[in-house]
Design an enzyme around this catalytic site. Sequence first.
Site, PDB file in Angstrom:
ATOM      1  N   TYR A  72      29.759  78.957  50.973  1.00 55.90           N
ATOM      2  CA  TYR A  72      29.511  77.635  50.395  1.00 55.90           C
ATOM      3  C   TYR A  72      30.331  76.574  51.111  1.00 55.90           C
ATOM      4  O   TYR A  72      29.835  75.485  51.400  1.00 55.90           O
ATOM      5  CB  TYR A  72      29.859  77.644  48.892  1.00 55.90           C
ATOM      6  CG  TYR A  72      29.369  76.402  48.203  1.00 55.90           C
ATOM      7  CD1 TYR A  72      28.079  76.353  47.677  1.00 55.90           C
ATOM      8  CD2 TYR A  72      30.170  75.270  48.091  1.00 55.90           C
ATOM      9  CE1 TYR A  72      27.595  75.205  47.063  1.00 55.90           C
ATOM     10  CE2 TYR A  72      29.695  74.122  47.482  1.00 55.90           C
ATOM     11  CZ  TYR A  72      28.413  74.094  46.966  1.00 55.90           C
ATOM     12  OH  TYR A  72      27.949  72.959  46.360  1.00 55.90           O
ATOM     13  N   PHE A 124      10.208  52.265  61.325  1.00 52.84           N
ATOM     14  CA  PHE A 124       9.712  53.611  61.071  1.00 52.84           C
ATOM     15  C   PHE A 124       9.599  53.752  59.562  1.00 52.84           C
ATOM     16  O   PHE A 124      10.431  53.219  58.826  1.00 52.84           O
ATOM     17  CB  PHE A 124      10.621  54.695  61.667  1.00 52.84           C
ATOM     18  CG  PHE A 124      10.029  56.059  61.469  1.00 52.84           C
ATOM     19  CD1 PHE A 124       8.967  56.472  62.250  1.00 52.84           C
ATOM     20  CD2 PHE A 124      10.469  56.881  60.452  1.00 52.84           C
ATOM     21  CE1 PHE A 124       8.354  57.705  62.027  1.00 52.84           C
ATOM     22  CE2 PHE A 124       9.862  58.115  60.228  1.00 52.84           C
ATOM     23  CZ  PHE A 124       8.810  58.530  61.018  1.00 52.84           C
ATOM     24  N   THR A 125       8.583  54.476  59.096  1.00 59.22           N
ATOM     25  CA  THR A 125       8.248  54.498  57.665  1.00 59.22           C
ATOM     26  C   THR A 125       9.445  54.795  56.759  1.00 59.22           C
ATOM     27  O   THR A 125       9.801  53.976  55.909  1.00 59.22           O
ATOM     28  CB  THR A 125       7.151  55.550  57.412  1.00 59.22           C
ATOM     29  OG1 THR A 125       7.576  56.790  57.982  1.00 59.22           O
ATOM     30  CG2 THR A 125       5.833  55.131  58.048  1.00 59.22           C
ATOM     31  N   ASP A 215      18.607  55.390  65.797  1.00 56.18           N
ATOM     32  CA  ASP A 215      17.785  56.482  65.311  1.00 56.18           C
ATOM     33  C   ASP A 215      17.587  57.326  66.565  1.00 56.18           C
ATOM     34  O   ASP A 215      16.742  57.028  67.413  1.00 56.18           O
ATOM     35  CB  ASP A 215      16.451  55.970  64.759  1.00 56.18           C
ATOM     36  CG  ASP A 215      15.586  57.124  64.243  1.00 56.18           C
ATOM     37  OD1 ASP A 215      15.801  58.267  64.697  1.00 56.18           O
ATOM     38  OD2 ASP A 215      14.697  56.886  63.408  1.00 56.18           O
ATOM     39  N   LYS A 258      12.535  67.144  65.464  1.00 51.65           N
ATOM     40  CA  LYS A 258      11.851  66.663  66.669  1.00 51.65           C
ATOM     41  C   LYS A 258      12.578  67.232  67.901  1.00 51.65           C
ATOM     42  O   LYS A 258      12.512  68.429  68.126  1.00 51.65           O
ATOM     43  CB  LYS A 258      11.787  65.138  66.688  1.00 51.65           C
ATOM     44  CG  LYS A 258      11.654  64.473  65.309  1.00 51.65           C
ATOM     45  CD  LYS A 258      10.293  64.642  64.662  1.00 51.65           C
ATOM     46  CE  LYS A 258      10.252  64.152  63.219  1.00 51.65           C
ATOM     47  NZ  LYS A 258      10.544  62.760  62.973  1.00 51.65           N
ATOM     48  N   ARG A 383      -1.995  56.020  62.200  1.00 56.38           N
ATOM     49  CA  ARG A 383      -0.814  55.157  62.286  1.00 56.38           C
ATOM     50  C   ARG A 383      -1.337  53.738  62.446  1.00 56.38           C
ATOM     51  O   ARG A 383      -1.552  53.245  63.546  1.00 56.38           O
ATOM     52  CB  ARG A 383       0.079  55.537  63.478  1.00 56.38           C
ATOM     53  CG  ARG A 383       0.908  56.772  63.249  1.00 56.38           C
ATOM     54  CD  ARG A 383       2.194  56.485  62.499  1.00 56.38           C
ATOM     55  NE  ARG A 383       2.194  56.897  61.115  1.00 56.38           N
ATOM     56  CZ  ARG A 383       3.201  57.527  60.527  1.00 56.38           C
ATOM     57  NH1 ARG A 383       4.252  57.883  61.198  1.00 56.38           N
ATOM     58  NH2 ARG A 383       3.157  57.800  59.252  1.00 56.38           N
ATOM     59  N   PHE A 450       0.479  56.534  52.908  1.00 52.64           N
ATOM     60  CA  PHE A 450      -0.340  57.328  53.824  1.00 52.64           C
ATOM     61  C   PHE A 450      -0.272  58.819  53.550  1.00 52.64           C
ATOM     62  O   PHE A 450      -1.205  59.552  53.860  1.00 52.64           O
ATOM     63  CB  PHE A 450       0.066  57.049  55.289  1.00 52.64           C
ATOM     64  CG  PHE A 450       1.505  57.331  55.586  1.00 52.64           C
ATOM     65  CD1 PHE A 450       2.482  56.392  55.295  1.00 52.64           C
ATOM     66  CD2 PHE A 450       1.885  58.536  56.144  1.00 52.64           C
ATOM     67  CE1 PHE A 450       3.824  56.651  55.557  1.00 52.64           C
ATOM     68  CE2 PHE A 450       3.221  58.808  56.411  1.00 52.64           C
ATOM     69  CZ  PHE A 450       4.187  57.861  56.116  1.00 52.64           C
TER      70      PHE A 450
HETATM   71  C1  LIG Z   1      10.606  61.871  61.853  1.00 55.14           C
HETATM   72  C2  LIG Z   1      11.387  60.659  62.053  1.00 55.14           C
HETATM   73  C3  LIG Z   1      12.256  60.179  61.075  1.00 55.14           C
HETATM   74  C4  LIG Z   1      12.395  60.788  59.690  1.00 55.14           C
HETATM   75  O1  LIG Z   1      12.907  62.068  59.746  1.00 55.14           O
HETATM   76  P1  LIG Z   1      12.474  63.227  58.722  1.00 55.14           P
HETATM   77  O2  LIG Z   1      13.167  64.417  59.267  1.00 55.14           O
HETATM   78  O3  LIG Z   1      11.004  63.335  58.732  1.00 55.14           O
HETATM   79  O4  LIG Z   1      13.003  62.845  57.393  1.00 55.14           O
HETATM   80  C5  LIG Z   1      12.983  59.045  61.362  1.00 55.14           C
HETATM   81  N1  LIG Z   1      12.846  58.411  62.536  1.00 55.14           N
HETATM   82  C6  LIG Z   1      12.025  58.841  63.488  1.00 55.14           C
HETATM   83  C7  LIG Z   1      11.916  58.114  64.780  1.00 55.14           C
HETATM   84  C8  LIG Z   1      11.259  59.973  63.286  1.00 55.14           C
HETATM   85  O5  LIG Z   1      10.417  60.374  64.246  1.00 55.14           O
END
Ligand SMILES: *Cc1c(COP(=O)(O)O)cnc(C)c1O
Length: 458
Positions: A72, A124-125, A215, A258, A383, A450
């Site tokens: 833990y 970004f969303t 990011d 990613k 998108r 979406f």
């Molecule tokens: C996928 C993504 C996110 C969000 O990350 P999650 O792991 O899906 O929560 C943020 N910024 C970018 C550029 C992304 O491609």
Amino acid sequence: MTRSWAEPWKIKMVEPITMTTRDHRERTIVDAGYNTFLLRSEDVYIDLLTDSGTTAMSDRQWSAMLLGDESYAGATSFYKLVDAVHDVYGYEELIPTHQGRGAEHILSQLLIKPGDVVPGNMYFTTTRYHQEAAGGRFVDVIVDEAHDPESIFPFKGNIDLDKLRAVVEDVGSDRVPYVSFETNVNMAGGQPASMANIKDVHAYCRENGIPVMLDATRALENAYFIQQREKGYAGHSIAEIVREIADHSDGATVSSKKDNLVNIGGFLAVRDPDLAMKARAMLVAFEGLHTYGGMAGRDMEALAEGIREMVANDDHVRARVGQVEYLGHQLIDAGVPVIQPIGGHGVFLDAGRILDHLDQDEFPAQALAAAIYVDSGVRGMERGNVSAGRDPETGENRRPKLELVRLTIPRRVYTQSHMDVVSESVGEVFENRRSVQGLKFSYEPDSLRFFQARFSAV
Ligand SMILES: *Cc1c(COP(=O)(O)O)cnc(C)c1O
């Protein structure tokens, strides 16, 4: 003569996929409300919905998982991850989260006060959602080229310094908690920022006492484009360039699903120990204890290995982006309008142009994604107007300049023959584009609509 190249891996284990009939797909898309997010994966042949968490891990990552320390507190797997992030990105403080949005949530809550303004290079969303949920207002300061599907500018992810200056001068630097700088901008089509721009933004922010938060989810793919396109970088390794990008920031949120080559995970990394302390205090409330956050020990093992693997040589990223470019150039040759230059993680079809017989409020990109699925079982995603949501002030659809279908390529999963099938199908739908009908909402969620929206044909 140019010589062919092939993937720098061979296949050790296979996962069968289903081949479906057109009849079947015509029924399943209606059942899914014309939303490719609502299809079952067993009804999909080639799944290009997203490159998020869809990576094939390596044999080394799978074997690392057996070393997962599930203690833990104070797990050795956590410290391996700390070392990997430090070695590759250079950040000292690591806050592990379940995925990128967990990190965005914590960063936004800590730094943004109601009424603050957060400039960033295209939204970004989930990032914008958390900035707004913390009371901030996101302002897009990306270069104009990013909104122009016809522009072949090589660094469409750049921040426009004049726009940034105008925002800071307008609201005052004390109302700007940080600049949100996304690498290889997802919503612009996977388009990079140049190192020169990253340096200029960082220098300007320093002068004004504003932190730069990356990011860095797609910093690897951004680094590849810098190596290929920016003067002076051809001789630099990918590892060096990734590090140099991070060096010009005060911290980063990362979705490890990613570039980092894992199926789940993410982190917030910062330099400021005080900010890290505050982040850990929030982490225990929302994710988990500070030495695992949102991940199991085995997840952290796979992630530590994935972070090292992505920069271990330049072959991985060259093949990854090379496969995307391979598909993109096939579509260009077939006359299909796509965003150029081809981006790092997918090919973006210009649905606004392809279905120019539809109004944007009939959701051309949503309709095109559904039509491609019906044609071949290839799953992409919208998108455009659906993803952009409604303006909170006017309640109207945002009608973004880019109305796109994204065909996102998972890492190390599909071969070039799969790409051939995809390009033939898109070419076919393009030939018969006048038969594609517009859509209207039959269910519209309040936020991030979406993901779960449902549609019917108009
Ligand atoms: C996928 C993504 C996110 C969000 O990350 P999650 O792991 O899906 O929560 C943020 N910024 C970018 C550029 C992304 O491609």
